[in-house]
Design an enzyme around this catalytic site. Structure first.
Site, PDB file in Angstrom:
ATOM      1  N   GLU A  90       6.278  -8.586   7.783  1.00  0.00           N
ATOM      2  CA  GLU A  90       5.323  -9.169   6.752  1.00  0.00           C
ATOM      3  C   GLU A  90       5.691  -9.016   4.929  1.00  0.00           C
ATOM      4  OE1 GLU A  90       2.260  -5.490   6.719  1.00  0.00           O
ATOM      5  OE2 GLU A  90       2.690  -6.706   8.631  1.00  0.00           O
ATOM      6  N   CYS A 118       5.811  -7.457  -2.235  1.00  0.00           N
ATOM      7  CA  CYS A 118       6.191  -6.278  -1.426  1.00  0.00           C
ATOM      8  C   CYS A 118       6.944  -6.915  -0.219  1.00  0.00           C
ATOM      9  CB  CYS A 118       4.979  -5.615  -1.139  1.00  0.00           C
ATOM     10  SG  CYS A 118       5.132  -4.091  -0.180  1.00  0.00           S
ATOM     11  N   CYS A 125      10.449   1.040  12.024  1.00  0.00           N
ATOM     12  CA  CYS A 125      11.287   1.955  11.602  1.00  0.00           C
ATOM     13  C   CYS A 125      11.135   3.036  12.443  1.00  0.00           C
ATOM     14  CB  CYS A 125      10.131   2.147  10.211  1.00  0.00           C
ATOM     15  SG  CYS A 125      11.133   3.476   9.412  1.00  0.00           S
ATOM     16  N   CYS A 129       7.066   8.291  10.426  1.00  0.00           N
ATOM     17  CA  CYS A 129       6.131   9.223   9.679  1.00  0.00           C
ATOM     18  C   CYS A 129       4.530   9.301  10.396  1.00  0.00           C
ATOM     19  CB  CYS A 129       6.073   8.746   8.212  1.00  0.00           C
ATOM     20  SG  CYS A 129       7.585   8.825   7.387  1.00  0.00           S
ATOM     21  N   CYS A 132       1.990   6.284   9.584  1.00  0.00           N
ATOM     22  CA  CYS A 132       2.361   5.080   9.407  1.00  0.00           C
ATOM     23  C   CYS A 132       2.384   4.270  10.660  1.00  0.00           C
ATOM     24  CB  CYS A 132       3.892   4.969   8.713  1.00  0.00           C
ATOM     25  SG  CYS A 132       4.566   3.347   8.443  1.00  0.00           S
ATOM     26  N   CYS A 352       1.197  -2.085   4.832  1.00  0.00           N
ATOM     27  CA  CYS A 352       1.908  -1.358   5.723  1.00  0.00           C
ATOM     28  C   CYS A 352       1.935  -1.413   7.174  1.00  0.00           C
ATOM     29  CB  CYS A 352       1.379   0.378   5.363  1.00  0.00           C
ATOM     30  SG  CYS A 352       0.868   0.757   3.797  1.00  0.00           S
TER      31      CYS A 352
HETATM   32  N1  SAH Z   1       9.929   3.356   4.364  1.00  0.00           N
HETATM   33  C1  SAH Z   1       9.736   3.450   2.874  1.00  0.00           C
HETATM   34  C2  SAH Z   1       9.196   2.116   2.608  1.00  0.00           C
HETATM   35  C3  SAH Z   1       8.164   1.510   3.370  1.00  0.00           C
HETATM   36  S1  SAH Z   1       6.422   2.473   3.461  1.00  0.00           S
HETATM   37  C4  SAH Z   1       9.068   4.647   2.520  1.00  0.00           C
HETATM   38  O1  SAH Z   1       8.344   5.343   3.330  1.00  0.00           O
HETATM   39  O2  SAH Z   1       8.678   5.005   1.398  1.00  0.00           O
HETATM   40  C5  SAH Z   1       5.721   2.339   1.825  1.00  0.00           C
HETATM   41  C6  SAH Z   1       4.672   3.297   1.696  1.00  0.00           C
HETATM   42  O3  SAH Z   1       3.626   2.921   2.406  1.00  0.00           O
HETATM   43  C7  SAH Z   1       5.043   4.687   1.719  1.00  0.00           C
HETATM   44  O4  SAH Z   1       4.981   5.297   0.388  1.00  0.00           O
HETATM   45  C8  SAH Z   1       4.547   4.848   2.767  1.00  0.00           C
HETATM   46  O5  SAH Z   1       4.375   6.475   2.973  1.00  0.00           O
HETATM   47  C9  SAH Z   1       3.453   4.250   2.710  1.00  0.00           C
HETATM   48  N2  SAH Z   1       2.531   4.285   3.958  1.00  0.00           N
HETATM   49  C10 SAH Z   1       2.879   4.161   5.133  1.00  0.00           C
HETATM   50  N3  SAH Z   1       1.789   4.246   5.988  1.00  0.00           N
HETATM   51  C11 SAH Z   1       0.626   4.162   5.171  1.00  0.00           C
HETATM   52  C12 SAH Z   1      -0.745   4.199   5.566  1.00  0.00           C
HETATM   53  N4  SAH Z   1      -1.197   4.143   6.758  1.00  0.00           N
HETATM   54  N5  SAH Z   1      -1.832   4.489   4.599  1.00  0.00           N
HETATM   55  C13 SAH Z   1      -1.142   4.535   3.104  1.00  0.00           C
HETATM   56  N6  SAH Z   1       0.115   4.349   3.033  1.00  0.00           N
HETATM   57  C14 SAH Z   1       1.008   4.425   3.947  1.00  0.00           C
HETATM   58 FE1  SF4 Z   2       9.296   4.473   8.143  1.00  0.00          FE
HETATM   59 FE2  SF4 Z   2       6.769   4.336   7.803  1.00  0.00          FE
HETATM   60 FE3  SF4 Z   2       7.873   6.562   7.313  1.00  0.00          FE
HETATM   61 FE4  SF4 Z   2       8.415   4.486   5.368  1.00  0.00          FE
HETATM   62  S1  SF4 Z   2       6.346   5.575   5.958  1.00  0.00           S
HETATM   63  S2  SF4 Z   2      10.029   5.656   6.605  1.00  0.00           S
HETATM   64  S3  SF4 Z   2       7.969   2.649   6.843  1.00  0.00           S
HETATM   65  S4  SF4 Z   2       7.735   5.551   9.194  1.00  0.00           S
END
Ligand code: SAH
Ligand code: SF4
Length: 376
Positions: A90, A118, A125, A129, A132, A352
């Site tokens: 997306e 974006c 991924c 995390c 996420c 996200c």
């Molecule tokens: N992988 C990279 C970029 C993609 S994620 C990273 O982790 O930075 C982009 C941003 O969205 C990151 O700061 C991530 O921590 C945040 N993010 C992921 N899941 C989220 C959620 N459920 N609510 C709010 N922010 C989130």
């Molecule tokens: Fe991957 Fe999501 Fe962690 Fe970014 S926040 S590194 S997209 S798992």
């Protein structure tokens, strides 16, 4: 067949040299492919018919197909791109001045008519995390350069310009699905194309790469193409960050902070942006903010606080607004520019990995994502 969409200026020059053509053809073709918003070989009127014919035999302009295009009430727009039979990613467009408080490392700057795109860099991924939804889908594959550039190419063609001489997209952030520094081979040529005057002509300050902190790759980016850097911090101590951002076990905070310092030597901005998702009762207390102040004491930085976006079976809650404001105040009082991101496009799940996540849930696309669902 080569795909003109993924060729940097240097690659195009090499390609034309192979055809016995002058290097300036590279710039000409780049302009047609990216800047004119036309992007069709047949329309390249300043290129001879013979060369166009040759190109038609050797090259294509091939972008991923948008399989959905949704507009939120607040103007946020979201596309889902099919990249192959099994995967979709997306892309989100956030228009106007408020974009600075959203997806960008440049809060408030840019003025009237600013628009941020974006972009995703991987399908899924691997870094998993805890908060996420992209991570919960597991890793499927790296996007190719054409699939990364294609998101900007498509959005730029379909969005109305912001005004005379102003393209709709003034800023690009690599903050969609995936970890861009885990796919640097394909991301670097895409960045070059974003920055090239003959293509999108974005300045390094207006292209932001967001990473969860893959330290050696931060150093590589600094040498190869230092765009603005955003680091997903989310915790002030190793013990907590190990839980929330598992890559921290490999590259702990001391290493990450040192890499940020090194990055600033080449960065187009004199600060690093830290993203920090506020999770109720987990990382949002005053003591966490105070620990953060100690962690970043030596590092010029800004903070972008992000309200947690819930997804099905997520083991966290969004912090109450009052708590977010208290947290923000601790950082502000210490003199750190700290923005609290507005939630945008919630009616279209413009955050996200959520839209792709829903589609994956419906189709139970892979055994991996199904088993992850079962675990969580
Ligand atoms: N992988 C990279 C970029 C993609 S994620 C990273 O982790 O930075 C982009 C941003 O969205 C990151 O700061 C991530 O921590 C945040 N993010 C992921 N899941 C989220 C959620 N459920 N609510 C709010 N922010 C989130
Ligand atoms: Fe991957 Fe999501 Fe962690 Fe970014 S926040 S590194 S997209 S798992």
């Amino acid at each position: 067949m080569v795909n003109l969409l993924e060729m940097s200026r240097r690659e195009l020059e090499g390609f034309f040299a192979g055809l016995g053509e002058k290097p300036f053809r590279a710039k000409q073709v780049m302009r047609w492919v990216h800047a004119t918003r036309i992007g069709e070989l047949a329309a390249m009127s300043d290129i001879s018919k013979a060369l166009r014919q040759r190109l038609g035999e050797l090259a294509t302009i091939s972008a991923p197909t948008a399989i959905s295009d949704t507009l939120a009430e607040d103007g946020t727009r979201k596309w889902l791109f099919r990249i192959d039979g099994a995967n979709a990613v997306e892309t989100v467009y956030i228009p106007e001045a408020v974009a600075g408080e959203d997806c960008s490392a440049e809060p408030g700057a840019g003025g009237i008519g600013r628009g941020t795109l974006c972009i995703s860099t991987q399908a899924g991924c691997a870094l998993d995390c805890a908060f996420c939804s992209t991570g919960k889908q597991g890793f499927n594959r790296n996007l190719r350069t054409a699939e990364i550039v294609g998101q900007l190419w498509h959005a730029d063609r379909v969005l109305e310009p912001r005004g005379a001489g102003l393209a709709a997209i003034s800023n690009v952030v690599l903050m969609g699905m995936g970890e861009p520094l885990a796919n640097l081979e394909q991301v670097l040529p895409a960045l070059e194309i974003f920055l090239d005057d003959a293509a999108y002509g974005l300045s390094r300050r207006r292209v932001t790469l967001s990473t969860s902190g893959i330290v050696p790759a931060i150093d590589r980016l600094r040498e190869a193409c230092p765009v603005a850097l955003a680091v997903s911090l989310h915790a002030p101590t190793d013990s907590l960050r190990d839980q929330l951002v598992p890559i921290n076990r490999k590259y702990p905070l001391a290493q990450l902070m040192a890499a940020c310092q090194r990055y600033l030597e080449k960065a187009p901005r004199d600060f690093v942006t830290f993203e920090y998702v506020l999770l109720d009762g987990v990382n949002d207390r005053v003591e966490h903010a105070q620990q953060l102040l100690r962690l970043v004491a030596e590092l010029p930085c800004k903070f972008n606080l992000i309200p947690f976006n819930p997804f099905p079976k997520a083991p966290f809650r969004r912090s109450p607004r009052a708590q977010m404001l208290v947290f923000q105040k601790v950082l502000l009082d210490a003199g750190i520019v700290t923005t609290l991101r507005k939630t945008r496009g919630e009616d279209i799940d413009a955050a996200c990995g959520q839209l792709a996540g829903k589609i994956f849930d419906r189709t139970q696309r892979t055994a991996r994502s199904t088993s992850l669902e079962a675990q969580s």
